[in-house]
Design an enzyme around this catalytic site. Structure first.
Site, short mmCIF file in Angstrom:
data_model
loop_
_atom_site.label_atom_id
_atom_site.label_comp_id
_atom_site.label_asym_id
_atom_site.label_seq_id
_atom_site.Cartn_x
_atom_site.Cartn_y
_atom_site.Cartn_z
N SER A 233 0.82 -1.22 0.00
CA SER A 233 0.00 0.00 0.00
C SER A 233 0.85 1.26 0.00
CB SER A 233 -0.97 0.00 1.19
OG SER A 233 -0.27 -0.23 2.39
N HIS A 263 -2.05 -8.79 2.17
CA HIS A 263 -1.60 -7.56 2.85
C HIS A 263 -2.53 -7.24 4.02
CE1 HIS A 263 0.33 -3.87 3.52
NE2 HIS A 263 -0.04 -3.16 2.46
N HIS A 309 6.89 -13.88 10.24
CA HIS A 309 6.97 -12.56 9.59
C HIS A 309 8.10 -12.56 8.58
CE1 HIS A 309 7.03 -8.17 9.15
NE2 HIS A 309 5.80 -8.22 9.63
N ARG A 318 3.83 -4.80 18.31
CA ARG A 318 2.42 -4.40 18.16
C ARG A 318 1.51 -5.50 18.73
NH1 ARG A 318 2.34 -3.29 11.90
NH2 ARG A 318 3.36 -5.32 12.04
N ASP A 364 -1.15 -9.53 13.65
CA ASP A 364 -2.48 -10.07 13.37
C ASP A 364 -2.89 -11.21 14.28
OD1 ASP A 364 -2.91 -8.27 11.27
OD2 ASP A 364 -1.67 -9.49 9.95
N1 AMX Z 1 2.97 -21.42 10.00
C1 AMX Z 1 3.43 -22.42 9.22
N2 AMX Z 1 4.45 -22.28 8.37
C2 AMX Z 1 5.06 -21.10 8.36
C3 AMX Z 1 4.69 -20.04 9.17
C4 AMX Z 1 3.57 -20.22 10.02
N3 AMX Z 1 3.08 -19.26 10.78
N4 AMX Z 1 5.49 -18.99 8.95
C5 AMX Z 1 6.36 -19.38 8.01
N5 AMX Z 1 6.10 -20.64 7.64
C6 AMX Z 1 6.74 -21.43 6.60
C7 AMX Z 1 6.50 -20.76 5.27
O1 AMX Z 1 5.23 -21.08 4.73
C8 AMX Z 1 7.65 -21.28 4.45
O2 AMX Z 1 7.34 -22.58 4.04
P1 AMX Z 1 7.73 -23.12 2.57
O3 AMX Z 1 9.22 -22.97 2.49
O4 AMX Z 1 7.26 -24.53 2.58
O5 AMX Z 1 7.01 -22.24 1.61
C9 AMX Z 1 8.77 -21.35 5.49
O6 AMX Z 1 8.13 -21.40 6.76
C10 AMX Z 1 9.70 -20.18 5.47
O7 AMX Z 1 8.95 -19.00 5.65
P2 AMX Z 1 9.61 -17.71 6.29
O8 AMX Z 1 10.79 -17.34 5.47
O9 AMX Z 1 9.80 -17.92 7.75
O10 AMX Z 1 8.47 -16.63 6.15
P3 AMX Z 1 8.02 -15.85 4.83
O11 AMX Z 1 8.76 -14.57 4.79
O12 AMX Z 1 8.09 -16.71 3.63
O13 AMX Z 1 6.47 -15.60 5.13
C11 AMX Z 1 4.59 -14.97 6.42
C12 AMX Z 1 6.07 -14.70 6.13
C13 AMX Z 1 4.05 -13.90 7.36
C14 AMX Z 1 3.78 -14.89 5.08
C15 AMX Z 1 4.46 -16.36 7.05
O14 AMX Z 1 5.14 -16.37 8.29
C16 AMX Z 1 3.04 -16.78 7.24
O15 AMX Z 1 2.41 -17.30 6.31
N6 AMX Z 1 2.46 -16.56 8.47
C17 AMX Z 1 1.10 -16.90 8.74
C18 AMX Z 1 0.13 -15.89 8.11
C19 AMX Z 1 0.22 -14.53 8.80
O16 AMX Z 1 0.22 -14.44 10.02
N7 AMX Z 1 0.23 -13.45 8.00
C20 AMX Z 1 0.28 -12.09 8.52
C21 AMX Z 1 1.68 -11.48 8.49
C22 AMX Z 1 1.70 -10.09 9.07
C23 AMX Z 1 1.39 -9.06 8.04
O17 AMX Z 1 2.22 -8.76 7.21
N8 AMX Z 1 0.18 -8.51 8.07
#
Ligand code: AMX
Length: 556
Positions: A233, A263, A309, A318, A364
């Site tokens: 955004s 997002h 994250h 937060r 979140d």
């Molecule tokens: N649960 C299960 N698996 C997870 C995880 C979680 N909470 N967080 C990371 N992983 C996994 C990823 O899916 C990835 O798996 P893959 O290699 O098989 O694809 C692996 O761990 C490596 O991921 P990462 O480098 O630690 O994180 P990322 O930068 O790729 O992704 C995020 C970050 C937030 C998308 C991820 O942690 C996630 O999906 N979290 C759950 C959803 C969430 O809470 N989203 C909100 C984020 C906050 C925001 O920006 N609003």
């Protein structure tokens, strides 16, 4: 525009001077590299944008103008806006002046409601929010003054004018959208005696006997206000604004990005997850049940919402703020108890999975649950709340960018065939570099550019540089690269860069760096100090190929 305008008017000339002199003196300093993965991968981690309102540090989270967000939880969102813009929190008078200005601008024109009412009743609240902001573009002072011939030094004033109008109207618009979306009746009028966040909460018109809902909305608006400049955004808003589209266009565009599930929608996922647990166990599970549930979910290849994250490697401060709020206001509520329990149980389980870089809760993990507790149960609306808050950061960034004359955004895109060609040239040139580098240097100076103490064997080789690059330490690797590049240049030019023994053309480091487009930070001592060569200078047989010239084909 009150004291905020005056403070900015005082600061901006100094800021402009500072930025101009940085660009003038260090404009060619390299601050980032781009890999093929980054080019295909959303430019993740590429440093190609400046944002001074806030930074996000992996070990600290959001820092606004040098102050960690955890230290700002008692501040009002409008104080944060002042801080984002000026770098300082307002004193009582400055705050009163800003609040007075916002109140004066708060009336929402009737045409905005007409536009919203004309939309289909099942329109998404974010589509309504973005449309309302866009509709108000007709009132833009920036566009009117620009059309009249606004001087570029005054862009920021017009951008500030529009930003204040936009922000002043957002609470009433957002609350009105909530009431329309939830079929709760017509929008309610603003209360001029309340602060910006308190007024918004009051117009949402949920039960708030002890004022805690108002406190929660204030906290929510403060915590979500900004998150650097590269998120979808903020970057969208930045890009649209860089075309000198006015703040109504730019913020509306930013909101469209915030509406995406990757997002701004994640907070509702966090809440869904908690409610799912509550439903399955008909209340709060035991720790053992919760652990089992989380493990099963991970085994099914599903993520744990609210955890992990892309940047952070600690509990998001937060989340901590929301968690502390819940502990104070509703410690016994079952939904909140599950949030609290997840915080105790989940990180230890996620730590068992080495690939998960951040096992800690993000913002979140708890924000949606608390909204739910206050009776705001329309999940689809949550992103609007986020948007009201994030508009603070978007507007602050826009005003500062117009003040600094930030150029129109125009990164260079490349095609997949171009990348393929770059990959093959790079592979060939790494081979050539290695063969060049393996030749002995007899000049003592190669020691400082990577040679060992005997002066004729490089300590850092092209292959070790490549290995370092693979360790994802871009700053290190680029330093080694430039050092590698510098030494053979001098020899291939039949001269020592330090003593000039040979061709005079490469005698000084500045001539060397500018001639070959090497970065200005290359230490003078590396190239141009007194000569202590022990043996005659001998150029290598092959000419050295520079990575910078050879990693990619020239632009077509
Ligand atoms: N649960 C299960 N698996 C997870 C995880 C979680 N909470 N967080 C990371 N992983 C996994 C990823 O899916 C990835 O798996 P893959 O290699 O098989 O694809 C692996 O761990 C490596 O991921 P990462 O480098 O630690 O994180 P990322 O930068 O790729 O992704 C995020 C970050 C937030 C998308 C991820 O942690 C996630 O999906 N979290 C759950 C959803 C969430 O809470 N989203 C909100 C984020 C906050 C925001 O920006 N609003």
């Amino acid at each position: 525009m009150g004291k905020l305008h005056d403070k900015l008017a005082q600061q901006i000339p100094g800021l402009r001077e500072k930025v101009h002199s940085i660009i003038k003196e260090h404009g060619s300093t390299v601050i980032s590299e781009v890999t093929v993965s980054q080019a295909f991968g959303g430019m993740r981690g590429v440093k190609g944008l400046v944002c001074d309102t806030s930074v996000v540090e992996p070990d600290q989270g959001l820092i606004i103008r040098g102050i960690p967000i955890g230290q700002l939880t008692q501040k009002l969102p409008e104080e944060i806006f002042y801080l984002l813009l000026t770098g300082a929190l307002p004193d009582a008078q400055e705050l009163a002046s800003l609040q007075g200005d916002l109140r004066q601008r708060a009336a929402v024109p009737s045409y905005v409601w007409d536009v919203l009412k004309a939309l289909p009743s099942d329109s998404h609240p974010m589509a309504m929010f973005s449309t309302a902001i866009l509709a108000m573009e007709r009132d833009s002072v920036f566009r009117r003054r620009y059309t009249e011939g606004l001087h570029k030094e005054e862009y920021w004033e017009a951008a500030l004018d529009d930003s204040l109008t936009l922000l002043a109207r957002l609470p009433q618009i957002a609350a009105g959208i909530y009431r329309m979306h939830a079929h709760k009746g017509n929008p309610l009028p603003s209360n001029p005696n309340l602060d910006w966040g308190g007024d918004y909460a009051s117009m949402l018109h949920l039960e708030d006997p002890d004022g805690e809902f108002k406190n929660y909305i204030r906290l929510y608006l403060t915590l979500h206000c900004d998150h650097e400049g590269g998120n979808v955004s903020a970057f969208t808003c930045h890009t649209v604004g860089s075309a000198l589209s006015d703040p109504f266009y730019a913020v509306s565009a930013g909101m469209n990005g915030l509406a995406g599930p990757l997002h701004g929608l994640a907070n509702q996922e966090g809440l869904h997850f908690v409610l799912e647990i509550h439903k399955k166990y008909k209340g709060v599970p035991t720790d053992a049940q919760l652990s089992e549930y989380i493990r099963e979910r991970l085994e099914d290849g599903r993520v744990i919402p609210g955890y992990g994250h892309a940047v952070l490697r600690v509990t998001d401060p937060r989340f901590t703020a929301f968690h502390e709020f819940g502990l104070r206001v509703c410690p016994d509520d079952e939904i909140f108890r599950i949030v609290d329990q997840l915080f105790r149980v989940t990180p230890e389980i996620l730590k068992e999975h080495a690939k998960i870089k951040d096992p800690w809760p993000n913002v979140d993990a708890g924000s949606g649950a608390l909204l739910y507790l206050f009776g705001l149960k329309e999940f689809g609306y949550y992103t609007v709340l986020f948007g009201v808050s994030r508009a603070l950061g978007m507007c602050a960034q826009l005003v500062l960018n117009r003040a600094l004359g930030t150029a129109i955004t125009r990164p260079k895109s490349v095609s997949t065939p171009w990348i393929m060609q770059a990959i093959s040239s790079s592979a060939k040139n790494v081979g050539r570099r290695m063969s060049c580098w393996k030749q002995s240097f007899t000049c003592q100076h190669s020691k400082e550019a990577g040679g060992n103490s005997s002066g004729n064997r490089p300590r850092v080789t092209a292959s070790s540089w490549t290995t370092r690059k693979e360790t994802r330490d871009p700053d290190q690797s680029s330093l080694h690269f430039w050092r590698l590049a510098a030494a053979p240049l001098s020899t291939s030019s039949r001269s020592c860069a330090r003593c000039g023994n040979g061709s005079a053309a490469t005698k000084s480091s500045s001539a060397l760096t500018s001639a070959q487009n090497l970065p200005a930070f290359l230490p003078e001592s590396t190239l141009n100090t007194g000569c202590t060569a022990r043996s005659p200078h001998r150029p290598p047989k092959k000419r050295f190929i520079f990575l910078k010239q050879s990693t990619a084909p020239s632009e077509q």
